[in-house]
Design an enzyme around this catalytic site. Structure first.
Site, short mmCIF file in Angstrom:
data_model
loop_
_atom_site.label_atom_id
_atom_site.label_comp_id
_atom_site.label_asym_id
_atom_site.label_seq_id
_atom_site.Cartn_x
_atom_site.Cartn_y
_atom_site.Cartn_z
N LYS A 168 0.84 -1.19 0.00
CA LYS A 168 0.00 0.00 0.00
C LYS A 168 0.87 1.25 0.00
O LYS A 168 1.90 1.30 0.69
CB LYS A 168 -0.91 0.01 1.24
N ASP A 197 -0.56 0.23 -4.38
CA ASP A 197 -1.99 0.53 -4.36
C ASP A 197 -2.24 1.75 -3.48
O ASP A 197 -1.94 1.73 -2.28
CB ASP A 197 -2.75 -0.69 -3.78
N GLU A 223 -1.98 0.77 -8.61
CA GLU A 223 -3.41 0.47 -8.49
C GLU A 223 -4.18 1.63 -7.85
O GLU A 223 -3.71 2.23 -6.88
CB GLU A 223 -3.55 -0.80 -7.62
N GLU A 249 -11.66 -2.33 -8.74
CA GLU A 249 -12.35 -2.80 -7.56
C GLU A 249 -13.47 -1.87 -7.13
O GLU A 249 -14.34 -2.27 -6.35
CB GLU A 249 -11.37 -3.00 -6.40
N ASP A 272 -14.18 -7.05 -9.62
CA ASP A 272 -14.58 -7.78 -8.41
C ASP A 272 -15.97 -8.35 -8.68
O ASP A 272 -16.92 -7.60 -8.92
CB ASP A 272 -14.58 -6.78 -7.24
N HIS A 299 -10.00 -8.27 -7.79
CA HIS A 299 -9.84 -7.76 -6.43
C HIS A 299 -10.44 -8.73 -5.41
O HIS A 299 -11.61 -9.12 -5.53
CB HIS A 299 -10.55 -6.41 -6.33
MG MG Z 1 -6.91 -2.17 -4.09
#
Ligand code: MG
Length: 362
Positions: A168, A197, A223, A249, A272, A299
């Site tokens: 992240k 992400d 992402e 997502e 997703d 996702h």
């Molecule tokens: Mg994500």
């Protein structure tokens, strides 16, 4: 006959298996929306969708009051017709998360029945490409983790033979992100994928600046750098960097994916199945992405997505975030860095219905 005789919905709260934070939110609990549909030839399908903490009761209300009654008496094989029927009844509240999550719970239950009736696993009924698909880890890349934790998690994934790890980003300064990522890259070397992400936390200008700062880290994708409705911002970012941009997502209709693909705003698609409205629209997006020569790396929901990634030729990765272990009788099988889609008939999720009942809240 294959007529639907009953259709019920329930809400099951699952505690998160570990603390999960990113630049915009925390995964508080998994509200699991379960739909069970039975037919007059003796089959029962179980479908599901989820939230990460809020809105589950709204989905249940929509299902019980408006959608499930529509199904009774219909032929369970008519999945496209039933999906469209449920969509049109809720037309004034689409496109939106609540409706899509409700549609997904119905759609996945109908696909479960379809596979059970065919006596075949989902990955083959949905396409049948290759039942072993590469795995990357997300469970050791959360934003609150220390750099040492990130390094240890990435090295562990690499030692297990997995293809990559997701970290992240979205720390207050880009420099902090860069230092964390550089420590991971230095530890794993080249040849191991690192995804990042930002969970939609950045402005367009800041995303372009951070992508430039990440440019020598050989990242596999960047992402959700921006809010999902900022397609133009994604176009500008994609044109400014060689790092592939990944989205999906937070998108709830096939038309949103069409816009991203047509405009060159993303080069990895992360549909997703819960948020897009089920397996039926998931497959349409995957096939559309194939036409644009774009891979699909869905996702979350690895227990379901392993079979969908295995179904299509452009399925590239399954994301490892275990969240169903408390309510299922077996775990996803991973061998040599590849998750294996179950070969049992149906969706391949062996629910422990007693454990589900114990955690039922509505
Ligand atoms: Mg994500």
């Amino acid at each position: 006959m294959t007529r639907i005789t009953t259709a019920t919905a329930s809400l099951v709260d699952l505690e998160v298996e570990t603390v999960r934070t990113d630049a915009t939110q925390s995964f508080v609990k998994q509200e699991t929306i379960l739909v069970r549909i039975t037919t007059d030839d003796g089959l029962t399908g179980t479908g599901y969708s989820y939230t990460i903490g809020t809105g589950g009761r709204s989905v249940i209300a929509l299902l019980r009051e408006s959608l499930l009654p529509l199904l009774i008496g219909s032929d369970s094989r008519d999945i496209e017709r039933l999906w469209r029927l449920a969509h049109n009844v809720t037309h004034a509240t689409t496109v939106g998360a609540i409706t899509s999550l409700a549609l997904a719970a119905i759609d996945t239950a109908l696909w479960d029945i379809r596979c059970l009736r065919a006596d075949q696993p989902l990955w083959q009924v949905a396409g049948g490409y290759n039942n072993a698909v590469p795995v990357y880890d997300t469970e050791n890349g959360w934003l609150h983790l220390s750099t040492d934790d990130l390094v240890a998690g990435a090295v562990a994934a690499q030692e297990r033979g997995w293809g990559g790890t997701k970290i992240k980003v979205g720390k207050p300064t880009g420099q902090e992100d860069v230092e964390r990522l550089r420590a991971v890259r230095d530890a794993v070397g080249r040849g191991f994928d690192i995804m990042v992400d930002a969970n939609q936390a950045l402005t367009g200008a800041e995303a372009i600046r951070r992508a430039a700062a990440f440019s020598d880290l050989d990242l596999f994708w960047f992402e959700e750098p921006l809010p999902a409705d900022d397609v133009s911002g994604h176009v500008r970012l994609a044109q400014s960097t060689s790092i592939p941009v990944a989205v999906g997502e937070s998108m709830y209709s096939i038309g949103q994916f069409r816009d991203y693909l047509q405009r060159g705003a993303a080069s990895v698609i992360q549909t997703d199945a819960a948020r897009i409205g089920g397996i039926t629209p998931w497959l349409k997006v995957a096939h559309m992405a194939e036409a644009f020569n774009v891979d699909v790396c869905p996702h979350f929901l690895m227990e379901l997505h392993v079979s969908l990634v295995a179904a299509v030729p452009n399925g590239r990765y399954v994301e490892y975030i275990p969240q169903l272990r408390a309510v299922t009788n077996d775990e996803i099988t991973i061998v040599d860095g590849h998750a294996h889609a179950p070969n049992t008939p149906g969706l391949g999720i062996d629910w422990n219905h007693d454990a589900l009942d114990d955690r039922r809240v509505v």
